[in-house]
Design an enzyme around this catalytic site. Structure first.
Site, short mmCIF file in Angstrom:
data_model
loop_
_atom_site.label_atom_id
_atom_site.label_comp_id
_atom_site.label_asym_id
_atom_site.label_seq_id
_atom_site.Cartn_x
_atom_site.Cartn_y
_atom_site.Cartn_z
N VAL A 63 0.85 -1.19 0.00
CA VAL A 63 0.00 0.00 0.00
C VAL A 63 0.89 1.24 0.00
O VAL A 63 1.53 1.57 1.00
CB VAL A 63 -0.94 0.03 1.22
CG1 VAL A 63 -1.98 1.14 1.05
CG2 VAL A 63 -1.63 -1.31 1.44
N LEU A 97 -2.70 0.85 -4.22
CA LEU A 97 -2.50 -0.45 -3.55
C LEU A 97 -2.22 -1.48 -4.64
O LEU A 97 -2.96 -1.57 -5.61
CB LEU A 97 -3.75 -0.82 -2.76
CG LEU A 97 -3.79 -2.17 -2.04
CD1 LEU A 97 -4.76 -2.10 -0.85
CD2 LEU A 97 -4.20 -3.32 -2.95
N LYS A 98 -1.12 -2.22 -4.47
CA LYS A 98 -0.77 -3.29 -5.40
C LYS A 98 -0.90 -4.60 -4.64
O LYS A 98 -0.48 -4.70 -3.48
CB LYS A 98 0.69 -3.13 -5.87
CG LYS A 98 0.96 -2.09 -6.93
CD LYS A 98 0.91 -0.65 -6.47
CE LYS A 98 2.03 -0.25 -5.53
NZ LYS A 98 1.90 1.17 -5.07
N TYR A 150 19.28 2.42 9.70
CA TYR A 150 18.59 3.68 10.03
C TYR A 150 18.81 4.00 11.51
O TYR A 150 18.87 3.11 12.35
CB TYR A 150 17.08 3.52 9.75
CG TYR A 150 16.51 4.61 8.84
CD1 TYR A 150 17.24 5.11 7.77
CD2 TYR A 150 15.22 5.10 9.04
CE1 TYR A 150 16.71 6.09 6.94
CE2 TYR A 150 14.67 6.07 8.21
CZ TYR A 150 15.43 6.56 7.16
OH TYR A 150 14.90 7.52 6.34
N ASP A 186 7.91 0.04 2.95
CA ASP A 186 8.08 -0.33 1.53
C ASP A 186 9.56 -0.29 1.14
O ASP A 186 10.04 -1.16 0.39
CB ASP A 186 7.24 0.58 0.61
CG ASP A 186 7.53 2.08 0.78
OD1 ASP A 186 8.16 2.49 1.78
OD2 ASP A 186 7.09 2.85 -0.10
N ARG A 187 10.31 0.65 1.70
CA ARG A 187 11.75 0.71 1.41
C ARG A 187 12.45 -0.53 1.98
O ARG A 187 13.30 -1.14 1.33
CB ARG A 187 12.35 1.98 2.03
CG ARG A 187 11.73 3.26 1.48
CD ARG A 187 12.21 4.49 2.25
NE ARG A 187 13.64 4.76 2.10
CZ ARG A 187 14.32 5.65 2.81
NH1 ARG A 187 13.69 6.36 3.75
NH2 ARG A 187 15.61 5.83 2.60
#
Ligand SMILES: Nc1ncnc2c1ncn2[C@@H]1O[C@H](COP(=O)(O)OP(=O)(O)O)[C@@H](O)[C@H]1O
Ligand SMILES: CC(C)(COP(=O)(O)O)[C@@H](O)C(=O)NCCC(=O)O
Ligand SMILES: [K+]
EC number: 2.7.1.33
Length: 261
Positions: free
Chosen positions: A8, A13-14, A97, A106-107
Site C-alpha cells: 500500500v 494499492l498493489k 537507520y 516499503d523501502r
C-alpha cells in the site's frame, strides 16, 4: 500455503496472490487499485480469488488506509493481517537507520527483495534500490546486505504540484524531457526528471566509493518506466521488487519457525 501479498503506497494499492511463499514465483493473480477504490476490493477484484491461507503486506499510507484494507480482508475468515515493520535485521538484510522502525516499510521490503535477488543471482555487487512512486527513494545496500542509508525526494507529480501551487506562471501541460528545454512545459518535465536522475547518479557515486565496486541499480515503482530512458547509469526495471521482498520475509519467517520446532 497460499499467500496474499499487499503493497500500500501513498497513491495505489498493489496486490498479488501466490501459491506459496516462494520469492520470484509467478503470481496466480494480481492487481492494482487507487487508494480511493479500496472499498471495491472485497466485492470485485478479490471476490473471485480462491481464499488465501495467509497475508503479508507493507503499508506507508497511514493507519486509516491500513484499516480500510483490513476491512476488505474480512471477506475471508481467519486471515489475520500481517504488516511488515522494519526491524534491525530480517531475511539477510540489516537496517542502518538511526531509528530502524522509522524507515518506510516499503523501502525495507524493497531492500530485502533486492538482497534476495542478489543472492539468487550470485551477484556480489552492492545495490542501489530506486523506487519511483508518489515519492522517490534511493537506498544503498552494501555487499553484506547492510542498508547504509538513502534519499527521499518528491516524485514527478508532487514536484509539479508544488511548483504550480507556489507560483503564478507554472500551470502548463506535461512536456517532453529534453537536454535544453525552450518552453515552460519542457522545462518543468525535464527539471523533475533530471532532478531524480541526478540524485540517483549521485548516490551511485557514493555507493561505488563506499564499497569500491560499481553498484547494480534496480528500479521499481509505478513511474519507474518514466525514469528509465533518462538514467546515465546501467540499471534494471524490476516490477515485482516489493513482492519479492514480501515473499522473502514470509519465507524466512517460515524457515525460522520450522527450525525452532
Ligand atoms: N497509469 C498510471 N496510473 C497511475 N500512476 C501512474 C501511472 N503511470 C505512472 N504513474 C505514476 O506512478 C505513481 C504511482 O506509483 P506507485 O508505485 O503505485 O506509487 P505509490 O507506491 O506511492 O502508491 C504515480 O504517482 C504516477 O506518477
Ligand atoms: C518515503 C515514502 C513516503 C515513500 O512512499 P511511496 O512513494 O511509496 O508512497 C515512505 O517510504 C515513507 O513514508 N517512509 C517513512 C519515512 C522514512 O522512510 O524515513
Ligand atoms: K511504494
Amino acid at each position: 500455503m497460499s499467500l496474499l501479498a499487499i503493497d500500500v503506497g501513498n497513491t495505489r494499492l498493489k496486490w498479488a496472490l501466490h501459491a506459496a511463499a516462494d520469492p520470484g514465483s509467478e503470481p496466480l493473480a494480481q492487481g492494482v487499485v487507487f487508494l480511493e477504490h479500496i472499498e471495491q476490493l472485497a466485492e470485485r477484484d478479490w471476490a473471485v480469488l480462491p481464499p488465501p491461507e495467509a497475508m503479508i503486506g507493507c503499508c506507508v499510507a497511514g493507519d486509516t488506509v491500513r484499516r480500510r484494507v483490513q476491512e476488505q480482508l474480512e471477506l475471508w475468515d481467519n486471515l489475520p493481517p500481517r504488516w511488515v515493520v522494519p526491524a534491525l535485521r530480517e531475511a539477510g538484510v540489516s537496517n542502518g537507520y538511526d531509528h530502524p522502525a522509522r524507515l518506510g516499510s516499503d523501502r525495507w521490503v524493497a531492500l530485502i527483495g533486492a538482497h534476495w535477488r542478489q543472492r539468487q543471482a550470485g551477484d556480489r555487487r552492492p545495490v542501489l534500490v530506486v523506487m519511483v512512486g508518489t515519492a522517490v527513494t534511493v537506498d544503498a545496500l552494501d555487499t553484506e546486505g547492510r542498508f547504509l542509508g538513502g534519499l527521499i525526494l518528491p516524485g514527478h507529480g508532487i514536484m509539479l504540484r508544488a511548483l504550480e501551487s507556489g507560483t503564478a506562471g507554472l500551470r502548463v501541460p506535461t512536456g517532453e524531457v529534453v537536454p535544453f528545454p525552450t518552453n515552460t512545459s519542457d522545462a518543468l518535465t525535464s527539471g523533475g526528471t533530471y532532478a531524480i536522475a541526478g540524485a540517483i547518479e549521485r548516490m551511485h557515486r557514493h555507493l561505488a566509493a563506499r564499497c569500491g565496486l560499481a553498484p547494480r541499480v534496480v528500479m521499481s515503482g509505478g513511474a519507474g518506466w518514466k525514469m528509465a530512458p533518462h538514467l546515465s547509469v546501467p540499471h534494471e526495471l524490476v516490477d515485482g521488487l516489493i513482492f519479492d521482498g514480501l515473499l522473502a520475509v514470509a519465507e524466512a519467517r517460515e524457515r525460522a519457525r520450522v527450525a525452532a520446532g
